[in-house]
Scaffold this active site. Sequence first.
Site, PDB file in Angstrom:
ATOM      1  N   TRP A   1      45.572  43.299  39.237  1.00 25.08           N
ATOM      2  CA  TRP A   1      45.256  42.430  39.608  1.00 25.08           C
ATOM      3  C   TRP A   1      44.910  41.724  37.919  1.00 25.08           C
ATOM      4  O   TRP A   1      45.168  39.989  37.506  1.00 25.08           O
ATOM      5  CB  TRP A   1      43.416  42.497  40.087  1.00 25.08           C
ATOM      6  CG  TRP A   1      42.656  41.174  40.101  1.00 25.08           C
ATOM      7  CD1 TRP A   1      41.663  41.108  39.545  1.00 25.08           C
ATOM      8  CD2 TRP A   1      43.180  40.144  41.350  1.00 25.08           C
ATOM      9  NE1 TRP A   1      41.472  39.476  40.345  1.00 25.08           N
ATOM     10  CE2 TRP A   1      42.121  38.960  40.415  1.00 25.08           C
ATOM     11  CE3 TRP A   1      44.171  39.603  41.802  1.00 25.08           C
ATOM     12  CZ2 TRP A   1      41.836  37.597  41.558  1.00 25.08           C
ATOM     13  CZ3 TRP A   1      44.482  38.327  42.480  1.00 25.08           C
ATOM     14  CH2 TRP A   1      43.284  37.150  42.453  1.00 25.08           C
TER      15      TRP A   1
ATOM     16  N   TYR B   1      34.863  37.405  35.778  1.00 26.09           N
ATOM     17  CA  TYR B   1      35.765  37.387  37.570  1.00 26.09           C
ATOM     18  C   TYR B   1      34.768  38.232  38.484  1.00 26.09           C
ATOM     19  O   TYR B   1      33.878  37.315  38.942  1.00 26.09           O
ATOM     20  CB  TYR B   1      37.208  37.500  37.327  1.00 26.09           C
ATOM     21  CG  TYR B   1      37.547  37.867  38.785  1.00 26.09           C
ATOM     22  CD1 TYR B   1      37.638  37.037  39.321  1.00 26.09           C
ATOM     23  CD2 TYR B   1      37.570  39.066  38.954  1.00 26.09           C
ATOM     24  CE1 TYR B   1      38.454  37.121  41.028  1.00 26.09           C
ATOM     25  CE2 TYR B   1      38.228  39.121  40.986  1.00 26.09           C
ATOM     26  CZ  TYR B   1      38.310  37.845  41.187  1.00 26.09           C
ATOM     27  OH  TYR B   1      38.722  38.206  42.803  1.00 26.09           O
TER      28      TYR B   1
ATOM     29  N   GLU C   1      46.838  36.873  45.270  1.00 23.78           N
ATOM     30  CA  GLU C   1      46.781  37.900  46.030  1.00 23.78           C
ATOM     31  C   GLU C   1      48.789  38.244  46.130  1.00 23.78           C
ATOM     32  O   GLU C   1      49.537  39.182  46.287  1.00 23.78           O
ATOM     33  CB  GLU C   1      46.445  38.055  47.087  1.00 23.78           C
ATOM     34  CG  GLU C   1      44.928  38.370  46.904  1.00 23.78           C
ATOM     35  CD  GLU C   1      43.661  39.669  46.208  1.00 23.78           C
ATOM     36  OE1 GLU C   1      44.620  40.348  45.896  1.00 23.78           O
ATOM     37  OE2 GLU C   1      42.885  39.534  45.715  1.00 23.78           O
TER      38      GLU C   1
END
Length: 186
Positions: A49, A19, A41
């Site tokens: 996350w 990522y 988000e």
Amino acid sequence: MENKIRCTWCEKDDLYRHYHDTEWGNPVYDDAKLFEFLVLETFQAGLSWYTILKKRENFKKAFADFDYKTVAVFDDYEVEKLMKDTGIIRNRLKIQGTIANAIAFIKVQEEFGSFSNYIWNFTGGKPIDNQPKTLADVPATTPLSDTISKDLKKRGFKFVGSTVVYAHMQATGMVNDHVEDCWKRK
């Protein structure tokens, strides 16, 4: 993965490194991708996350491949279906917030021609390069994320506090917070 120097936050495993190496901090001007990050988000608020990243494909399926036009017309039936989906974060307020965000997203597109035009206008269309030396130099919020957060809320967006907005800015490359010795900075 090869031995590259990276921002230390991503060294948990290959999913995080991938990522970081392929997405985080790359400027995104595509509305569909901007909406995808907005959905992710939104669900990340109050969670890690990493948790969201692991469930990303499940979110993609649950939210119609992140098609904001489809999500905007989700009704109570879809909300209840999503509340039973063990592959995502089953938070009713976040699910309803995502639907509200899809509606607000479309209204912004109508006003500005695209969501990208709207959001990138805050930075003059270019990434802000913060040049942090270490992770400790990377803020959780900035005066600009405060401003964007207030404007998004005024436009009907949900779960867009300043911290969420700043994370969105980082993810979509509106700000470059790769640390000094990270290979992505070079």
